[in-house]
Design an enzyme around this catalytic site. Structure first.
Site, PDB file in Angstrom:
ATOM      1  NE  ARG A   1      81.251  86.572  77.707  1.00 11.17           N
ATOM      2  CZ  ARG A   1      82.560  86.631  77.531  1.00 11.17           C
ATOM      3  NH1 ARG A   1      83.142  86.012  76.542  1.00 11.17           N
ATOM      4  NH2 ARG A   1      83.313  87.332  78.349  1.00 11.17           N
TER       5      ARG A   1
ATOM      6  CB  CYS B   1      80.045  81.634  80.299  1.00 15.42           C
ATOM      7  SG  CYS B   1      81.171  80.309  79.860  1.00 15.42           S
TER       8      CYS B   1
END
Length: 73
Positions: free
Chosen positions: A51, A53
């Site tokens: 991930r 972000c």
């Protein structure tokens, strides 16, 4: 919600959240990271995808966040 929509797209392809290998989350305000992280954890409960972000200045429709995903069968 965005993750509900993602679930429908995955389902349409014969996949589910455990097939997601990478996500990229765009946040309007990084202060919302904890809230988004709590929501994210409700959908990604098994193998967690890689991930990233990032905080962005503006999102379409004045959204608070947007998520992009890569899934493999």
């Amino acid at each position: 919600m965005a993750l509900d929509n993602m679930g429908r797209v995955l389902d349409e392809a014969g996949l589910d959240f455990k097939h997601v290998v990478k996500t990229l989350i765009y946040l309007k305000n990084m202060a919302d990271f904890s809230t988004i992280n709590d929501i994210y954890a409700r959908y990604f409960t098994e193998l967690l995808p890689a991930r990233s972000c990032v905080e962005v200045a503006k999102l379409p429709g004045n959204g608070l966040f947007e998520i992009e995903a890569v899934a493999v069968k």
